[in-house]
Design an enzyme around this catalytic site. Structure first.
Site, PDB file in Angstrom:
ATOM      1  N   ARG A  48      67.521 -36.079 -27.324  1.00 41.12           N
ATOM      2  CA  ARG A  48      67.448 -36.773 -28.609  1.00 41.12           C
ATOM      3  C   ARG A  48      66.830 -35.823 -29.629  1.00 41.12           C
ATOM      4  NH1 ARG A  48      64.624 -42.427 -30.368  1.00 41.12           N
ATOM      5  NH2 ARG A  48      65.656 -42.473 -32.388  1.00 41.12           N
ATOM      6  N   HIS A  57      68.705 -52.625 -38.062  1.00 38.50           N
ATOM      7  CA  HIS A  57      67.943 -52.122 -36.910  1.00 38.50           C
ATOM      8  C   HIS A  57      66.471 -52.349 -37.236  1.00 38.50           C
ATOM      9  CE1 HIS A  57      67.050 -49.159 -33.589  1.00 38.50           C
ATOM     10  NE2 HIS A  57      65.909 -49.171 -34.260  1.00 38.50           N
ATOM     11  N   GLY A  95      63.796 -54.282 -31.468  1.00 39.05           N
ATOM     12  CA  GLY A  95      62.743 -55.221 -31.040  1.00 39.05           C
ATOM     13  C   GLY A  95      62.632 -56.481 -31.870  1.00 39.05           C
ATOM     14  N   ILE A  96      62.553 -56.335 -33.179  1.00 40.04           N
ATOM     15  CA  ILE A  96      62.410 -57.512 -34.047  1.00 40.04           C
ATOM     16  C   ILE A  96      63.758 -58.213 -34.236  1.00 40.04           C
ATOM     17  CG2 ILE A  96      61.831 -58.233 -36.415  1.00 40.04           C
ATOM     18  CD1 ILE A  96      59.764 -55.843 -36.369  1.00 40.04           C
ATOM     19  N   ASP A 137      52.570 -55.506 -34.997  1.00 44.56           N
ATOM     20  CA  ASP A 137      53.528 -56.132 -34.085  1.00 44.56           C
ATOM     21  C   ASP A 137      53.934 -57.496 -34.648  1.00 44.56           C
ATOM     22  OD1 ASP A 137      54.616 -57.692 -31.850  1.00 44.56           O
ATOM     23  OD2 ASP A 137      54.008 -55.973 -30.631  1.00 44.56           O
ATOM     24  N   MET A 138      55.237 -57.718 -34.776  1.00 41.80           N
ATOM     25  CA  MET A 138      55.730 -58.941 -35.405  1.00 41.80           C
ATOM     26  C   MET A 138      55.286 -60.192 -34.658  1.00 41.80           C
ATOM     27  SD  MET A 138      57.041 -59.272 -38.213  1.00 41.80           S
ATOM     28  CE  MET A 138      58.270 -58.435 -39.156  1.00 41.80           C
ATOM     29  N   GLU A 190      70.353 -47.329 -26.904  1.00 43.75           N
ATOM     30  CA  GLU A 190      70.489 -45.937 -27.333  1.00 43.75           C
ATOM     31  C   GLU A 190      70.705 -45.011 -26.142  1.00 43.75           C
ATOM     32  OE1 GLU A 190      66.969 -46.704 -29.833  1.00 43.75           O
ATOM     33  OE2 GLU A 190      67.871 -45.295 -31.238  1.00 43.75           O
ATOM     34  N   ARG A 221      54.959 -48.223 -41.846  1.00 42.46           N
ATOM     35  CA  ARG A 221      55.475 -47.460 -43.005  1.00 42.46           C
ATOM     36  C   ARG A 221      55.797 -48.402 -44.160  1.00 42.46           C
ATOM     37  NH1 ARG A 221      60.061 -44.544 -39.710  1.00 42.46           N
ATOM     38  NH2 ARG A 221      58.766 -44.304 -37.870  1.00 42.46           N
ATOM     39  N   HIS A 225      68.146 -43.270 -36.864  1.00 45.91           N
ATOM     40  CA  HIS A 225      68.569 -44.336 -35.944  1.00 45.91           C
ATOM     41  C   HIS A 225      70.095 -44.376 -35.829  1.00 45.91           C
ATOM     42  CE1 HIS A 225      64.782 -46.829 -37.294  1.00 45.91           C
ATOM     43  NE2 HIS A 225      64.505 -46.181 -36.170  1.00 45.91           N
ATOM     44  N   GLY A 237      63.076 -52.460 -35.715  1.00 46.75           N
ATOM     45  CA  GLY A 237      62.107 -52.193 -34.647  1.00 46.75           C
ATOM     46  C   GLY A 237      60.788 -51.885 -35.313  1.00 46.75           C
ATOM     47  N   ASN A 271      63.515 -37.315 -24.675  1.00 42.17           N
ATOM     48  CA  ASN A 271      63.146 -37.692 -26.042  1.00 42.17           C
ATOM     49  C   ASN A 271      61.716 -37.188 -26.255  1.00 42.17           C
ATOM     50  OD1 ASN A 271      62.550 -38.916 -28.441  1.00 42.17           O
ATOM     51  ND2 ASN A 271      63.011 -40.999 -27.766  1.00 42.17           N
ATOM     52  N   LYS A 305      59.499 -38.525 -23.294  1.00 40.94           N
ATOM     53  CA  LYS A 305      60.062 -39.668 -22.574  1.00 40.94           C
ATOM     54  C   LYS A 305      61.327 -39.207 -21.871  1.00 40.94           C
ATOM     55  CE  LYS A 305      58.735 -43.076 -26.002  1.00 40.94           C
ATOM     56  NZ  LYS A 305      59.278 -43.706 -27.171  1.00 40.94           N
TER      57      LYS A 305
END
Ligand code: ADP
Length: 394
Positions: free
Chosen positions: A88, A205, A326-327, A278-279, A380, A238, A177, A207, A9, A16
């Protein structure tokens, strides 16, 4: 013969990777090269609970991939068991509607598509070329973030703009995604014990980047991201949906287009509204009575429920609303606040089940809730590995 899949990725300054074992459905090694192109870069290779770090310059993706191969050589596991490499790839345009075996023609087409994703596709191509040069004897497969949405109905993907301009530049909604939305919608059907062909599902989704999709009988019929991943939900940095008139307005105030783009992509969303991307931090600030954090969360939930409501209309009803990333997987507050505001549409959340932290896919609605609410951890890497195997016919 082992059939490990190497997954890559690539971003503009990072690479990654994971060596994935599809049989155990788990990674054998994971790593990342960061700060590619800078004076000093960093490679982190993790295997068997051990972490190996190297700091040195990685001038480009070719040098980075060579260092990755060397790290496998030094610290294991061996790359001899690699059956294929899965790449990816962010943007497949209208051309790639499926994961695809990479050939010279495919690379040429990806180069043509660079204009659609100038930030994401060039590093992806650099990673593909670097990996194909060093691992020439195994098949390489491109897995597209956009593929699951390639067959959206025209009414969903067409932007209401001049058709000639749209055609000339291939301006349309593409969605992103897709690997996650596809995997999670199928997994949700499994959890509910019903064939995906019979289900209407909405996948959230959530994140750092966030998108939502409506899936009818296994086929995506609507999604919130567009030509780029800027459209749709409120995200970490964003803005998501915004009046496009803001471009002229701020341009008249002296902002360049690049500055406005940076504002909307990197300095907006939760970070822009309350200073925390970060939430977990946003939740902590809300608990401490911070009004900006509370407003940011209200905007986040308002946008999310507006989309879920709209997608119930698009689907003509819904069987399940699924939270992931994540969230979606961790923030019980987001799930609770969103579900409670959709109770009149049939979402009845079980507060106790919602509060449980678990890694397993699970139903968090009450037994008699007309619409099921689920948490399904996305995977994923597993989806990419399975797709790679399918494309090479293994
Ligand atoms: P991406 O892949 O888009 O970078 P992820 O899906 O990994 O993002 O999600 C990352 C986000 O998940 C973090 O920024 C954070 O907001 C959120 N997150 C992770 N754990 C929790 C948690 N326990 N509670 C609330 N939010 C969380």
């Amino acid at each position: 013969m082992s059939s490990h899949i190497l997954l890559l990725n690539c971003g503009s300054s990072s690479m990654k990777y994971q060596l994935f074992d599809p049989e155990t459905q788990s990674p054998l090694a994971v790593g990342i090269v960061e700060r590619i192109g800078q004076d000093v870069g960093k490679l982190k290779h993790e295997v068997d609970g051990q972490e190996f770090v190297e700091e040195q310059p990685f001038p480009d993706h070719t040098a980075s991939f060579a260092a990755v191969v060397a790290a496998f050589g030094k610290h294991g596991p061996s790359l001899d068991g690699v059956r294929a490499v899965g790449h990816r790839t962010v943007h497949g345009g209208s051309t790639f509607q499926e994961s695809t075996l990479i050939t010279d023609e495919v690379i040429a087409k990806l180069v043509e598509l660079q204009a659609l994703a100038p930030l994401h596709n060039p590093p992806g191509i650099a990673g593909i070329e670097a990996a194909m040069a060093l691992l020439p004897d195994v098949p390489h497969v491109a897995i597209f973030d956009t593929a699951f949405f390639a067959k959206l109905p025209a009414e969903a993907y067409t932007y209401a703009i001049d058709r000639e301009v749209a055609k000339k530049y291939e301006l349309r909604r593409y969605g992103f995604h897709g690997t996650s939305h596809s995997y999670v919608s199928k997994k949700a059907a499994e959890v509910l014990g019903r064939p995906v062909e019979e289900l209407k599902v909405i996948v959230c989704h959530l994140g750092n980047g966030a998108s939502i999709s409506a899936v009818d009988g296994g086929q995506a019929v609507e999604t919130s991201m567009g030509l780029t991943p800027l459209q749709g939900l409120v995200m970490g940095t964003r803005s998501g949906d915004i009046d496009p008139g803001i471009f002229k307005f701020l341009s008249d105030k002296g902002y360049s287009i690049d500055e406005i783009d940076t504002l909307l992509n990197k300095q907006s969303g939760m970070g822009g509204m309350c200073g925390h991307t970060d939430m977990r931090d946003v939740e902590a600030r809300i608990d401490a009575g911070d009004a900006e954090a509370r407003l940011a969360m209200d905007v986040y939930i308002h946008r999310l429920i507006s989309y879920i409501g709209a997608y119930i209309a698009v689907l003509g009803g819904v069987d399940a609303v699924v939270f992931t990333a994540g969230i979606g997987e961790n923030a019980s507050l987001v799930r609770r606040e969103a579900s409670n505001r959709l109770r009149h549409l049939g979402l009845v959340i079980d507060e106790e089940k919602n509060a449980v932290r678990a890694k397993e896919p699970r139903v968090i609605s009450t037994p008699d809730s007309p619409v099921k609410i689920l948490v399904v951890p996305t995977n994923e890497e597993l989806a990419m590995a399975q797709d790679t195997l399918r494309i090479i016919g293994a």
